[in-house]
Design an enzyme around this catalytic site. Structure first.
Site, PDB file in Angstrom:
ATOM      1  N   GLN A 108      34.521  36.566  41.575  1.00 62.87           N
ATOM      2  CA  GLN A 108      34.549  37.756  40.720  1.00 62.87           C
ATOM      3  C   GLN A 108      35.994  38.100  40.363  1.00 62.87           C
ATOM      4  O   GLN A 108      36.244  39.001  39.583  1.00 62.87           O
ATOM      5  CB  GLN A 108      33.941  38.956  41.469  1.00 62.87           C
ATOM      6  N   ASN A 109      36.925  37.384  40.983  1.00 64.01           N
ATOM      7  CA  ASN A 109      38.335  37.740  40.823  1.00 64.01           C
ATOM      8  C   ASN A 109      38.928  37.152  39.549  1.00 64.01           C
ATOM      9  O   ASN A 109      38.573  36.056  39.137  1.00 64.01           O
ATOM     10  CB  ASN A 109      39.143  37.269  42.025  1.00 64.01           C
ATOM     11  N   ASP A 111      42.348  37.125  39.395  1.00 62.09           N
ATOM     12  CA  ASP A 111      43.769  37.068  39.777  1.00 62.09           C
ATOM     13  C   ASP A 111      44.350  35.649  39.815  1.00 62.09           C
ATOM     14  O   ASP A 111      45.547  35.479  40.023  1.00 62.09           O
ATOM     15  CB  ASP A 111      43.990  37.769  41.132  1.00 62.09           C
ATOM     16  N   HIS A 126      33.715  36.936  36.170  1.00 58.80           N
ATOM     17  CA  HIS A 126      34.180  38.150  35.492  1.00 58.80           C
ATOM     18  C   HIS A 126      35.300  37.836  34.502  1.00 58.80           C
ATOM     19  O   HIS A 126      36.052  38.720  34.105  1.00 58.80           O
ATOM     20  CB  HIS A 126      34.600  39.213  36.522  1.00 58.80           C
ATOM     21  N   CYS A 134      38.335  37.618  19.955  1.00 57.34           N
ATOM     22  CA  CYS A 134      38.277  38.677  18.947  1.00 57.34           C
ATOM     23  C   CYS A 134      37.464  39.855  19.465  1.00 57.34           C
ATOM     24  O   CYS A 134      36.360  39.663  19.976  1.00 57.34           O
ATOM     25  CB  CYS A 134      37.629  38.122  17.670  1.00 57.34           C
ATOM     26  N   GLY A 210      34.371  38.984  50.869  1.00 61.15           N
ATOM     27  CA  GLY A 210      35.160  40.006  50.184  1.00 61.15           C
ATOM     28  C   GLY A 210      34.528  40.623  48.949  1.00 61.15           C
ATOM     29  O   GLY A 210      35.223  41.113  48.080  1.00 61.15           O
TER      30      GLY A 210
HETATM   31 ZN   LIG Z   1      38.049  38.060  14.533  1.00 58.28          ZN
END
Ligand SMILES: [Zn+2]
Length: 276
Positions: A108-109, A111, A126, A134, A210
């Site tokens: 889910q990180n 980083d 994520h 866009c 975690g």
């Molecule tokens: Zn666009």
């Protein structure tokens, strides 16, 4: 109740649906100095001073304050760049080397610490802070974030030239980071929804490190693994949404330990399995 070693061992032995899958959340990076979203010290709050993650981390908020969200994005990139992977990240790299194609890492990180440690088979459910797309979704294209823009300190604004680099090359609308916000839905294209559900289906042992289970897909992954007969070990120090949702399921085990304590036990079993 089965001992944790027995469960690990049984999961490793299985030949059918034999993926060994780790699901990681913000908790695994806290030892690297990255605050978890929902803690008192949550980075959304720290970064913006006055917003709760649920309101700041939304498309609606971006729509009204795109510049502020982009500035915050470059601030977070800086925080992540200055952090270093910790022993848990490196342990997972070693485990991948042993398990090879059986190993899957769903995170889910955003980083990038798993990648920097050396993990390969990663699914970022994520999204990530390397790409943008866009904000008007005029096409399915995903672009790299421009490297010319320097990472930003907490109170440092983006210049208008820099903002000019953040427009969609196709329609001229502003771009957005390729991450999942709280008011958005998972999909396959950007967040590997179908792929990770398929991995979870074929998983004999799913370990949660975690994550508190506050988002939707992680819960679906647990559900999927359990439905097809796999074991789930949720490593946590206190009850969370997973315990709330799955505590009555036979193959769900809430294991009270730190991530490093658990990985030590896991590695012992893995070594036994490898040499057997
Ligand atoms: Zn666009």
């Amino acid at each position: 109740m089965k001992a944790i070693k027995e469960i690990i061992n049984e999961g490793l032995q299985r030949q059918r649906r034999n993926n060994i899958t780790f699901l990681t959340g913000a908790g695994i990076s806290s030892a690297s100095g990255i605050p978890t979203y929902r803690g008192v010290d949550g980075i959304w709050i720290k970064g913006t001073k006055f917003y709760k993650p649920e309101s700041f981390g939304t498309f609606m908020h971006f729509h009204h304050h795109p510049k502020e969200v982009w500035q915050y994005t470059f601030f977070r990139k800086k925080m992540f760049a200055e952090a270093t992977p910790n022993s848990a990240h490196y342990d997972l790299v070693d485990i991948e080397k042993l398990l090879q194609e059986r190993f899957h890492l769903i995170t889910q990180n955003i980083d990038y610490l798993h990648q920097r440690a050396g993990s390969k088979n990663i699914y970022e459910i994520h999204g990530n802070l390397r790409e943008m797309r866009c904000s008007d979704e005029c096409s399915k294209a995903v672009y790299s974030m421009p490297e010319e823009i320097p990472l930003k300190a907490h109170d440092e604004d983006l210049t208008s030239d820099e903002m000019g680099l953040l427009v969609c090359p196709k329609c001229g609308e502003i771009t957005r980071p390729n991450i999942l916000w709280f008011d958005e839905c998972y999909n396959e294209r950007n967040f590997k929804l179908d792929t990770t559900l398929r991995i979870a289906k074929n998983t004999s042992l799913l370990m949660i490190l975690g994550s508190s289970g506050a988002t939707n897909l992680p819960n679906k992954l647990v559900q999927q693994t359990l439905r097809y007969g796999g074991f789930v070990i949720d490593v946590n120090l206190e009850d969370n949404m997973f315990t709330e949702n799955f505590k009555d399921k036979k193959n769900y085990h809430s294991y009270r330990a730190t991530v490093s304590e658990f990985l030590k036990v896991f590695n012992e079993e893995l070594e036994r399995y490898e040499t057997a």
